[in-house]
Each structure stands twice: as structure tokens, then as C-alpha cells.
Design a protein around this motif. Structure first.
Motif, PDB file in Angstrom:
ATOM      1  N   LEU A   1       1.979   9.455  -5.502  1.00  0.00           N
ATOM      2  CA  LEU A   1       2.558  10.693  -6.017  1.00  0.00           C
ATOM      3  C   LEU A   1       3.365  11.402  -4.942  1.00  0.00           C
ATOM      4  O   LEU A   1       4.436  11.961  -5.223  1.00  0.00           O
ATOM      5  CB  LEU A   1       1.464  11.619  -6.545  1.00  0.00           C
ATOM      6  CG  LEU A   1       1.982  12.965  -7.071  1.00  0.00           C
ATOM      7  CD1 LEU A   1       2.867  12.762  -8.296  1.00  0.00           C
ATOM      8  CD2 LEU A   1       0.835  13.907  -7.386  1.00  0.00           C
ATOM      9  N   VAL A   2       2.866  11.414  -3.715  1.00  0.00           N
ATOM     10  CA  VAL A   2       3.619  12.018  -2.611  1.00  0.00           C
ATOM     11  C   VAL A   2       4.985  11.336  -2.490  1.00  0.00           C
ATOM     12  O   VAL A   2       6.023  11.998  -2.335  1.00  0.00           O
ATOM     13  CB  VAL A   2       2.829  11.920  -1.297  1.00  0.00           C
ATOM     14  CG1 VAL A   2       3.696  12.330  -0.107  1.00  0.00           C
ATOM     15  CG2 VAL A   2       1.583  12.803  -1.357  1.00  0.00           C
ATOM     16  N   ALA A   3       4.998  10.010  -2.577  1.00  0.00           N
ATOM     17  CA  ALA A   3       6.266   9.272  -2.509  1.00  0.00           C
ATOM     18  C   ALA A   3       7.164   9.616  -3.690  1.00  0.00           C
ATOM     19  O   ALA A   3       8.391   9.749  -3.534  1.00  0.00           O
ATOM     20  CB  ALA A   3       5.988   7.770  -2.463  1.00  0.00           C
ATOM     21  N   ALA A   4       6.586   9.768  -4.879  1.00  0.00           N
ATOM     22  CA  ALA A   4       7.379  10.110  -6.062  1.00  0.00           C
ATOM     23  C   ALA A   4       7.987  11.498  -5.924  1.00  0.00           C
ATOM     24  O   ALA A   4       9.136  11.728  -6.341  1.00  0.00           O
ATOM     25  CB  ALA A   4       6.508  10.029  -7.314  1.00  0.00           C
TER      26      ALA A   4
ATOM     27  N   GLN B   1       2.486  -2.001  -7.317  1.00  0.00           N
ATOM     28  CA  GLN B   1       3.942  -2.097  -7.428  1.00  0.00           C
ATOM     29  C   GLN B   1       4.611  -0.724  -7.513  1.00  0.00           C
ATOM     30  O   GLN B   1       5.765  -0.609  -7.931  1.00  0.00           O
ATOM     31  CB  GLN B   1       4.322  -2.932  -8.655  1.00  0.00           C
ATOM     32  CG  GLN B   1       3.833  -4.358  -8.612  1.00  0.00           C
ATOM     33  CD  GLN B   1       4.489  -5.151  -7.510  1.00  0.00           C
ATOM     34  OE1 GLN B   1       5.695  -5.041  -7.296  1.00  0.00           O
ATOM     35  NE2 GLN B   1       3.712  -5.936  -6.783  1.00  0.00           N
ATOM     36  N   GLN B   2       3.910   0.313  -7.107  1.00  0.00           N
ATOM     37  CA  GLN B   2       4.457   1.661  -7.242  1.00  0.00           C
ATOM     38  C   GLN B   2       5.559   1.949  -6.221  1.00  0.00           C
ATOM     39  O   GLN B   2       6.611   2.490  -6.574  1.00  0.00           O
ATOM     40  CB  GLN B   2       3.343   2.696  -7.128  1.00  0.00           C
ATOM     41  CG  GLN B   2       2.257   2.557  -8.187  1.00  0.00           C
ATOM     42  CD  GLN B   2       2.792   2.610  -9.595  1.00  0.00           C
ATOM     43  OE1 GLN B   2       3.396   3.602  -9.999  1.00  0.00           O
ATOM     44  NE2 GLN B   2       2.587   1.544 -10.352  1.00  0.00           N
ATOM     45  N   ARG B   3       5.326   1.617  -4.969  1.00  0.00           N
ATOM     46  CA  ARG B   3       6.319   1.969  -3.947  1.00  0.00           C
ATOM     47  C   ARG B   3       7.656   1.259  -4.150  1.00  0.00           C
ATOM     48  O   ARG B   3       8.717   1.893  -4.021  1.00  0.00           O
ATOM     49  CB  ARG B   3       5.767   1.708  -2.543  1.00  0.00           C
ATOM     50  CG  ARG B   3       4.529   2.532  -2.211  1.00  0.00           C
ATOM     51  CD  ARG B   3       4.755   4.033  -2.360  1.00  0.00           C
ATOM     52  NE  ARG B   3       3.526   4.777  -2.126  1.00  0.00           N
ATOM     53  CZ  ARG B   3       3.135   5.249  -0.958  1.00  0.00           C
ATOM     54  NH1 ARG B   3       3.876   5.049   0.120  1.00  0.00           N
ATOM     55  NH2 ARG B   3       2.003   5.907  -0.849  1.00  0.00           N
ATOM     56  N   PRO B   4       7.669  -0.048  -4.454  1.00  0.00           N
ATOM     57  CA  PRO B   4       8.976  -0.662  -4.745  1.00  0.00           C
ATOM     58  C   PRO B   4       9.682   0.011  -5.912  1.00  0.00           C
ATOM     59  O   PRO B   4      10.905   0.218  -5.868  1.00  0.00           O
ATOM     60  CB  PRO B   4       8.614  -2.119  -5.057  1.00  0.00           C
ATOM     61  CG  PRO B   4       7.319  -2.353  -4.359  1.00  0.00           C
ATOM     62  CD  PRO B   4       6.585  -1.052  -4.430  1.00  0.00           C
TER      63      PRO B   4
END
Length: 321
Positions: free
Chosen positions: A22-25, A302-305
Motif C-alpha cells: 500500500l505504501v508503494a501504491a 506480484q504487487q510491486r511489478p
């Protein structure tokens, strides 16, 4: 312009991964976020089901901008509505006004664990309506006593209330739920791009209120790998709400989807890395009148890609809708 959200899918990742993703999103520019609230995964291959409210508390502290929302919590079986009201008020304080309380009538998959049986759809909606009445009464402040058809509340009060109360969203799938959402909700939630649901919501008081949809997607530069992963972890989504609300556990969904093929799933869930394919999958929600659309990337690892690709390519394209 339609807002594009990110889904913390508790069924496919552990709690620390959910918060980190979520932080990355947020950094990637997603407009809002939602989180599923499950006790079981739909399929054993998904492999997770942490407690959504603990994840939300951590997420509120780890982020600064992105709105948070349950998508959705059932306030009638696992949770008593008085407890849901307390949790929602606390989340609104922790997030400094970024929380919305999404509510629904639930699924047997999650609610059966407390041993109370699984009511008929009509009874579940009656329970949801009474639960919302209790939550709103507690949000109003003061002491609440309630003796109802389904719930009792004795001398309850929320001691920590935010100045701005959490908006309440109601999930819909048919006429009765649309009537309830329009009359008692601050926004509407749906997982299918059906304009008739939103029209029914409007007829009962929903005009001008936000309407939030959700769409599973499966990004991967290898389209065959994306299709295989979507089939392995998300074929349950093809069952439709009347089926999905009734099955009691992952083994039931395994049996119910044994004849669903990867091609069947790929016809419903965009797979691969073609931006236009993803945009065209989102378009029906925008054209139906949804103001916000939350994307679910299939595959917990596979969230970060996906987030990186979305930041560079997908989100700019979706801003044009």
C-alpha cells in the motif's frame, strides 16, 4: 475524471506485505485504497487471511495521503454492529479523516466461523439495515440502548469519536440492497459494471453520492503466466454473487470451479501487459457511472511489478477515461 484505487487483497498476502504494498501504491499515485475483510481465502492457493482491521491500523500509520476503506465488512455475524462502530471511529481518528466504512451482507465463507448459521438473503439484508441503524446511532454520540429483531445494544457509547464521521458505503447486488444503499448509505459499492444497479441506487436517494466499483486484473509481461495465475487464484470470481455468498469454504470453491478454464478467466480478467486491454476492461465501469474503480492485482507476490507498471503506463492511460 474517474478515480483509480488499489486493493489490499487480504486473501493473497500477509499483513506486512499488504502494508508495504500500500505504501508503494500511495507513492505511485493511486487515488484511494480498499481492503477485503475475510476470515478465509476464496481458494487455498491464495493462502492468506490476516485480520483486516489490524492491517488498516498499520496502514493508517504507514501512509499519509491515500484514503482507506473496508470493501467490505459484514457487521452482522462475526462482528456485532456496536463493535464495528467503535472500530470505524478509531480508524477515522488514526487515519486523520481518510477512512470510509464499506458494509455488506456478507458471505458464508467468512461468517460461518462463529457458528450462528447462515441466514437467507432477505434476513441478511434485514440484519444489515438494523446494523447500520445501530452504527449511525453510536456515531451520533451519547448512550445507545437498542432492542431489535436481530441485535441488542445495552448502554453503549463511543468515547472516541472523530469530528468528521466515516462515510458509510453499502454493497449492492439487487433491488433491495440498492434501496437500502440509497436510503441509508453515503456511497454505493458494486463489483459489476451494471448501470441498472446505480440507477436503482439513485431512485432511492443515491443521486450525487460516490459509487465505487472493483475489477480484478492480472499484470505480467508473460501473458500465459498471467492467465495461469488468474485461473489458479481468481477463478472463483466467475461464480457470481448468488453462488459466492453461499459456499462455506475454499474446498467448496475448488469444487464449484473445477470446470472453469484459463480461457474462461481470461475473458473476464485482463491478463498480460497490454495497456489498452486493461483500459477497455475498466471502461464499462466508467460508462456505467462509477466514480471510483479499485483494481485488484492477482497474486500476492506480484504487487510491486504491477504497481511500478501502473505508475508508468496504466494510471496515465486510465486518467483519460
Amino acid at each position: 475524471m474517474v478515480q483509480i484505487g488499489y486493493t489490499m487483497m487480504t486473501e493473497q498476502a500477509g499483513p506486512r506485505a499488504l502494508v508495504g504494498d500500500l505504501v508503494a501504491a500511495e507513492q505511485a499515485g493511486f487515488d484511494f485504497s480498499v481492503i477485503s475483510d475475510h476470515y478465509f481465502p476464496w481458494l487455498a492457493s491464495q493462502g492468506h487471511a490476516p485480520y483486516a482491521w489490524s492491517v488498516l491500523g498499520a496502514a493508517a500509520q504507514a501512509t499519509t495521503r491515500i484514503p482507506l476503506m473496508t470493501y467490505v465488512t459484514c457487521p452482522t455475524s462475526r462482528y456485532h454492529p456496536a463493535v464495528v462502530a467503535q472500530k470505524a471511529a478509531t480508524m477515522q481518528l488514526l487515519s486523520e479523516g481518510r477512512f470510509r466504512l464499506g458494509l455488506g451482507s456478507g458471505e458464508s465463507l467468512n461468517e460461518h466461523v462463529v457458528g450462528g448459521g447462515w441466514p437467507s438473503p432477505q434476513v441478511r439484508l434485514d440484519m444489515l439495515e438494523e446494523a447500520i441503524e445501530i452504527i449511525r446511532a453510536l456515531f451520533a454520540g451519547g448512550t445507545v440502548n437498542h432492542e431489535g429483531a436481530h441485535f441488542d445494544v445495552a448502554n453503549a457509547r463511543l468515547w472516541d469519536l472523530p469530528d468528521e464521521l466515516p462515510p458509510i458505503g453499502v454493497a449492492v447486488s439487487g433491488g433491495r440492497s440498492c434501496e437500502l444503499a440509497g436510503r441509508m448509505g453515503d456511497l454505493v459499492i458494486a463489483t459489476e459494471p451494471k448501470a441498472d444497479l446505480l440507477a436503482a441506487f439513485d431512485r432511492h436517494g443515491g443521486q450525487g453520492k460516490p459509487r465505487i466499483g472493483q475489477l480484478p486484473v492480472c499484470y505480467d509481461p508473460d501473458r500465459d503466466a498471467a492467465r495461469a495465475r488468474a485461473h489458479d487464484q481468481f477463478r472463483w470470481a466467475l461464480g457470481g454473487w448468488p453462488v459466492n455468498a453461499e459456499l462455506p469454504g475454499p474446498s467448496g470453491f475448488e469444487a464449484a470451479t473445477q470446470y472453469v478454464t484459463p480461457q474462461d478467466v481470461a475473458e473476464t480478467i485482463p491478463c498480460g501487459d497490454d495497456v489498452d486491454t486493461f483500459v477497455e476492461a475498466v471502461r464499462p465501469y466508467a460508462e456505467a457511472g462509477f466514480t471510483e474503480i479499485a483494481l485488484v492485482q492477482v497474486g500476492g507476490d506480484q504487487q510491486r511489478p504491477f504497481i511500478d507498471w501502473a505508475e508508468k503506463k496504466l494510471l496515465p492511460a486510465l486518467r483519460e477515461l
